[in-house]
Every structure is written in C-alpha cells, then in structure tokens.
Design a protein around this motif. Structure first.
Motif, PDB file in Angstrom:
ATOM      1  N   TRP A 145       0.845  -1.202   0.000  1.00  0.00           N
ATOM      2  CA  TRP A 145       0.000   0.000   0.000  1.00  0.00           C
ATOM      3  C   TRP A 145       0.881   1.252   0.000  1.00  0.00           C
ATOM      4  CZ3 TRP A 145      -5.201  -0.120   3.040  1.00  0.00           C
ATOM      5  CH2 TRP A 145      -5.915  -1.267   2.701  1.00  0.00           C
ATOM      6  N   GLN A 146       0.244   2.385  -0.268  1.00  0.00           N
ATOM      7  CA  GLN A 146       0.946   3.664  -0.240  1.00  0.00           C
ATOM      8  C   GLN A 146       1.007   4.177   1.196  1.00  0.00           C
ATOM      9  OE1 GLN A 146       2.269   5.234  -3.102  1.00  0.00           O
ATOM     10  NE2 GLN A 146       3.265   6.547  -1.603  1.00  0.00           N
ATOM     11  N   TYR A 147       2.192   4.215   1.774  1.00  0.00           N
ATOM     12  CA  TYR A 147       2.339   4.618   3.178  1.00  0.00           C
ATOM     13  C   TYR A 147       2.574   6.113   3.288  1.00  0.00           C
ATOM     14  CZ  TYR A 147       2.202  -0.101   4.997  1.00  0.00           C
ATOM     15  OH  TYR A 147       1.777  -1.350   5.375  1.00  0.00           O
ATOM     16  N   ILE A 162      -8.674   8.818  18.164  1.00  0.00           N
ATOM     17  CA  ILE A 162      -7.838   9.500  17.180  1.00  0.00           C
ATOM     18  C   ILE A 162      -6.743  10.313  17.867  1.00  0.00           C
ATOM     19  CG2 ILE A 162      -7.776  11.127  15.262  1.00  0.00           C
ATOM     20  CD1 ILE A 162      -9.338   8.585  14.660  1.00  0.00           C
ATOM     21  N   SER A 163      -5.505  10.094  17.417  1.00  0.00           N
ATOM     22  CA  SER A 163      -4.348  10.872  17.870  1.00  0.00           C
ATOM     23  C   SER A 163      -3.264  10.735  16.812  1.00  0.00           C
ATOM     24  CB  SER A 163      -3.841  10.367  19.229  1.00  0.00           C
ATOM     25  OG  SER A 163      -3.225   9.100  19.075  1.00  0.00           O
ATOM     26  N   SER A 164      -2.117  11.317  17.056  1.00  0.00           N
ATOM     27  CA  SER A 164      -1.018  11.211  16.094  1.00  0.00           C
ATOM     28  C   SER A 164      -0.540   9.771  15.930  1.00  0.00           C
ATOM     29  CB  SER A 164       0.149  12.108  16.532  1.00  0.00           C
ATOM     30  OG  SER A 164       0.598  11.736  17.833  1.00  0.00           O
ATOM     31  N   ILE A 188     -12.182  -1.857  13.170  1.00  0.00           N
ATOM     32  CA  ILE A 188     -11.159  -0.883  12.790  1.00  0.00           C
ATOM     33  C   ILE A 188     -11.121  -0.764  11.269  1.00  0.00           C
ATOM     34  CG2 ILE A 188      -8.704  -0.274  12.949  1.00  0.00           C
ATOM     35  CD1 ILE A 188     -10.216  -0.411  15.648  1.00  0.00           C
ATOM     36  N   ILE A 189     -10.878   0.433  10.784  1.00  0.00           N
ATOM     37  CA  ILE A 189     -10.670   0.646   9.352  1.00  0.00           C
ATOM     38  C   ILE A 189      -9.241   1.132   9.139  1.00  0.00           C
ATOM     39  CG2 ILE A 189     -11.622   2.994   9.412  1.00  0.00           C
ATOM     40  CD1 ILE A 189     -12.616   2.536   6.543  1.00  0.00           C
ATOM     41  N   ILE A 190      -8.585   0.524   8.166  1.00  0.00           N
ATOM     42  CA  ILE A 190      -7.235   0.920   7.775  1.00  0.00           C
ATOM     43  C   ILE A 190      -7.342   1.554   6.398  1.00  0.00           C
ATOM     44  CG2 ILE A 190      -4.899   0.124   7.251  1.00  0.00           C
ATOM     45  CD1 ILE A 190      -5.470  -2.312   9.029  1.00  0.00           C
ATOM     46  N   GLU A 191      -6.802   2.752   6.237  1.00  0.00           N
ATOM     47  CA  GLU A 191      -6.877   3.408   4.935  1.00  0.00           C
ATOM     48  C   GLU A 191      -5.595   4.187   4.656  1.00  0.00           C
ATOM     49  OE1 GLU A 191     -10.366   5.831   5.226  1.00  0.00           O
ATOM     50  OE2 GLU A 191      -9.348   7.454   6.277  1.00  0.00           O
ATOM     51  N   GLU A 192      -5.321   4.399   3.392  1.00  0.00           N
ATOM     52  CA  GLU A 192      -4.157   5.183   3.017  1.00  0.00           C
ATOM     53  C   GLU A 192      -4.345   6.629   3.448  1.00  0.00           C
ATOM     54  OE1 GLU A 192      -2.567   2.648  -0.849  1.00  0.00           O
ATOM     55  OE2 GLU A 192      -3.665   4.515  -1.174  1.00  0.00           O
ATOM     56  N   TYR A 193      -3.321   7.190   4.040  1.00  0.00           N
ATOM     57  CA  TYR A 193      -3.372   8.569   4.528  1.00  0.00           C
ATOM     58  C   TYR A 193      -3.372   9.537   3.346  1.00  0.00           C
ATOM     59  CZ  TYR A 193      -2.084  12.798   7.120  1.00  0.00           C
ATOM     60  OH  TYR A 193      -2.052  14.058   7.649  1.00  0.00           O
ATOM     61  N   VAL A 194      -4.293  10.482   3.363  1.00  0.00           N
ATOM     62  CA  VAL A 194      -4.394  11.486   2.308  1.00  0.00           C
ATOM     63  C   VAL A 194      -3.820  12.798   2.832  1.00  0.00           C
ATOM     64  CG1 VAL A 194      -5.918  12.758   0.762  1.00  0.00           C
ATOM     65  CG2 VAL A 194      -6.456  10.384   1.367  1.00  0.00           C
ATOM     66  N   SER A 195      -2.744  13.256   2.222  1.00  0.00           N
ATOM     67  CA  SER A 195      -2.144  14.522   2.633  1.00  0.00           C
ATOM     68  C   SER A 195      -3.018  15.680   2.142  1.00  0.00           C
ATOM     69  CB  SER A 195      -0.739  14.663   2.047  1.00  0.00           C
ATOM     70  OG  SER A 195       0.104  13.654   2.541  1.00  0.00           O
ATOM     71  N   GLY A 196      -3.063  16.727   2.922  1.00  0.00           N
ATOM     72  CA  GLY A 196      -3.834  17.887   2.509  1.00  0.00           C
ATOM     73  C   GLY A 196      -4.594  18.522   3.655  1.00  0.00           C
ATOM     74  N   LEU A 197      -5.646  19.237   3.301  1.00  0.00           N
ATOM     75  CA  LEU A 197      -6.441  20.009   4.258  1.00  0.00           C
ATOM     76  C   LEU A 197      -7.746  19.296   4.565  1.00  0.00           C
ATOM     77  CD1 LEU A 197      -6.378  22.953   5.606  1.00  0.00           C
ATOM     78  CD2 LEU A 197      -7.866  23.625   3.720  1.00  0.00           C
ATOM     79  N   ASP A 198      -8.142  19.290   5.840  1.00  0.00           N
ATOM     80  CA  ASP A 198      -9.465  18.772   6.214  1.00  0.00           C
ATOM     81  C   ASP A 198     -10.535  19.760   5.756  1.00  0.00           C
ATOM     82  OD1 ASP A 198      -8.653  16.434   7.576  1.00  0.00           O
ATOM     83  OD2 ASP A 198      -8.196  17.588   9.375  1.00  0.00           O
ATOM     84  N   SER A 223       1.862  22.037  12.054  1.00  0.00           N
ATOM     85  CA  SER A 223       2.234  22.120  10.645  1.00  0.00           C
ATOM     86  C   SER A 223       3.054  20.927  10.168  1.00  0.00           C
ATOM     87  CB  SER A 223       3.041  23.402  10.399  1.00  0.00           C
ATOM     88  OG  SER A 223       4.214  23.416  11.207  1.00  0.00           O
ATOM     89  N   SER A 224       3.161  19.882  10.990  1.00  0.00           N
ATOM     90  CA  SER A 224       3.917  18.701  10.587  1.00  0.00           C
ATOM     91  C   SER A 224       3.208  18.004   9.421  1.00  0.00           C
ATOM     92  CB  SER A 224       4.083  17.748  11.768  1.00  0.00           C
ATOM     93  OG  SER A 224       2.825  17.286  12.218  1.00  0.00           O
ATOM     94  N   PRO A 225       3.949  17.212   8.621  1.00  0.00           N
ATOM     95  CA  PRO A 225       3.367  16.600   7.416  1.00  0.00           C
ATOM     96  C   PRO A 225       2.165  15.692   7.688  1.00  0.00           C
ATOM     97  CG  PRO A 225       5.760  16.405   7.409  1.00  0.00           C
ATOM     98  CD  PRO A 225       5.375  16.897   8.770  1.00  0.00           C
ATOM     99  N   TYR A 226       2.105  15.100   8.873  1.00  0.00           N
ATOM    100  CA  TYR A 226       1.033  14.152   9.173  1.00  0.00           C
ATOM    101  C   TYR A 226       0.260  14.575  10.422  1.00  0.00           C
ATOM    102  CZ  TYR A 226       3.994  11.570   5.973  1.00  0.00           C
ATOM    103  OH  TYR A 226       4.746  11.207   4.890  1.00  0.00           O
ATOM    104  N   ALA A 227      -0.107  15.845  10.453  1.00  0.00           N
ATOM    105  CA  ALA A 227      -0.859  16.378  11.591  1.00  0.00           C
ATOM    106  C   ALA A 227      -2.235  15.728  11.664  1.00  0.00           C
ATOM    107  CB  ALA A 227      -0.998  17.889  11.455  1.00  0.00           C
TER     108      ALA A 227
END
Length: 332
Positions: A145-147, A162-164, A188-198, A223-227
């Motif tokens: 998968w795309q990590y 939900i937390s970091s 539990i659901i596992i999904e690829e993380y989508v970078s961007g804005l909520d 402002s970290s990449p995976y906030a």
C-alpha cells in the motif's frame, strides 16, 4: 403542529476525560437550550422531550405522538451504531421525525461499508480495508500500500480513538496499533493517509432543494506533514476555520457541492448531514473520508461558523432546518 426536541446531553453520558484531556463531544444541556430557544423564538410550539432513555420508555408504554414531529439532534447513547438508535425507536413509535431513517443512519455510521455503497459514483476515496476480532489483517496484505496508513475506529465519530499515533509508517506499526485499538473498539478501518487540508461540507435540505450547502476548511496549528485533529487538539480548538471562497476556487466549490449532493442522495441522507473530505489544494483533488448523519448543530460548531459567514443568526439557520423538515414531510 407541535415539535419535540430529542437530544441526549453530555452531562448524562460517558465522560472521556483523562488526566490530559477534559472532553466529550456530545451536546451540552446549554446547547439544547440554545436550539429550543431558537425554535420557540420564531413562534413554533416546541418542547424538550428527552433522549434515548425517554424514547425507550415511550416505546414500552406504547405512547402515541399524533400531530407531533420529533426534531432529532441526538448522537444516541454510547453503544455501537448509536446514531441509529433514535430513528429505530421513532420508527417503532410510528411517528414523524427529522433526519435520516434507520438504514441510512446505520450505513453512514459504518465508514467501510459506506465507502462500498459509494463505489457506483465516480469519486476519489482512499484505499481501505476493515479489521475486527474475526477478520484479521496480515502484513502481506498491506505491505504494497501507499504509506503512511491511517488506522482508526470504523464506527465511531467525534475523534474518538484518534491521535497522532493513528498515522502508521510501516506494516508492523499498522498491525501493532490496529490490535491496540481492537482492545477498545469492535471494528477498525485501515486506509491510506491522504495529505492535505481537512474540509467538511455541511448540508441542510433534501434533493433538489438545499438551503445550506457550504464548505468549511480546517487548518491545524500543527504544521507537521502528518498532523492529526484528535481528541486533544479538538479540546484545545487547535485549528483555524476557513469558509468557501476564502480558500477554494469557485469551480472547486461547485465540484465539491455537486459531489456532496450526489453522495447524500445515494445514501438516503435526509434533512441534514455533514460530509468530510481531505483536499490537496495544489492538485485540486478531494477524497471522500466519511459522512455524519447527525452533525453537531450549535452556534459554536461548523454550522454556527457558516451562519456567521453568511451574516445570519443561529435562529435563522434553525428556521431553515425546520422548513426543510416540513417541506419533506408535507410537500403539498
């Protein structure tokens, strides 16, 4: 026509506070009073009915509520599929009510199967799979998968669980955190993380007639990449909100609105819902994450922010909601 306000409130429900966080996302009694005041101030005959325990009592007593409409603002209690509790009990009572019916509420409460139901639409969704105590996940299934991957409860909302820590960068991290969450949550659901804005699209209305269809973006202080906007960040309100064209082009706003209407229609959302996306502002791609059949309705939530940006009072939004319900129940 009389209205009965249905809502369980925070002070009567489970407290998720810890040593670090004092938090519960259920409406407060003050929130209920605010909604009630907004309705009655416009001349509607409305009373506070209670919550799920009072509905159960009414079912046990086989009470009748002719000439009444229940305005459903409850999340339900703390069991699984809590948002389906009120519609189910109201159907048993055979009375009219606002919001989505039982099947749609159950479907929207399940992130994984909600995505499966939306596969007929041409929309972007992160790759995902479901895990529970009977359905395990193995490292070989997710190694390509795309990590990073994002691991979270499948049937919860309000940032529970939900937390970091939910952002996992290796298959080993995914497995370890998945089984940690399974100690507290059933699925539990596992999904690829989508970078961007909520972003969240708040809708009030029904197909062919939406009074509110507005988009709110949330920029996190982190402002970290995976906030991640988890319980701690939610309690401390660690984000800045943006409205429609404050951060989106007109074309993108129209695309998101149109897609949200398609999603709400296909899933059978009625009267009110909130659809969450992640958007890459550089590419303009936006991914469906989940839908909430009973979004928070208060002057301090997203709908209150939308009202402020529209130059409206909270009671004006409340009136639009009542008109939406009446129009659906009494189209003539």
């Amino acid at each position: 026509m009389n209205y009965l306000l249905l809502c369980d409130y925070r002070e009567n429900l489970k407290d998720y506070s810890t040593d670090e966080i004092i938090y519960s996302d259920h409406p407060t009694s003050q929130n209920i009073a605010e909604i009630l005041d907004a309705i009655t101030s416009q001349g509607y005959d409305c009373k506070y009915f209670g919550g799920i325990p009072e509905l159960i009592h009414a079912v046990d007593k086989k009470e009748r509520f002719d000439n009444n409409i229940f305005l459903n603002f409850t999340d339900g209690m703390d069991q699984n599929y809590s948002r389906a509790q009120a519609p189910l009990l109201l159907e048993i009572l055979g009375t009219s009510y606002s919001g989505s019916d039982v099947f749609s509420s159950v479907l929207m409460n399940n992130k994984h199967f909600c995505k499966q139901a939306l596969r007929s639409l041409d929309i972007l969704m992160p790759k995902s799979c479901i895990v529970n105590r009977q359905l395990a996940v193995k490292e070989k299934y997710i190694k390509d998968w795309q990590y990073p991957l994002f691991v979270k409860p499948n049937c919860e909302g309000s940032s529970l669980g939900i937390s970091s820590e939910n952002v996992c960068h290796t298959p080993q991290e995914v497995l370890r955190f998945t089984y940690k969450l399974l100690e507290e949550f059933d699925e539990i659901i596992i999904e690829e993380y989508v970078s961007g804005l909520d972003i969240t699209n708040y809708l009030i209305g029904n197909p062919s007639s939406y009074y509110i269809n507005d988009i709110v973006g949330a920029e996190l202080f982190d402002s970290s990449p995976y906030a991640v906007y988890g319980l701690k960040e939610k309690h401390n309100k660690e984000r800045i909100l943006y409205y429609n064209n404050e951060f989106l082009t007109k074309k993108l706003i129209e695309s998101i609105r149109a897609q949200s209407e398609k999603i709400a229609t296909l899933l059978g959302a009625r009267d009110i819902c909130r659809i969450d996306y992640r958007i890459n502002l550089s590419s303009g791609e936006f991914y469906f994450i989940e839908i909430n059949s009973a979004p928070r309705f208060s002057s301090t939530s997203e709908i209150g922010f939308i009202a402020q940006k529209k130059g409206m009072h909270f009671k004006d939004i409340t009136k639009l909601f009542i008109e939406t319900v009446n129009k659906r129940l009494f189209p003539k």
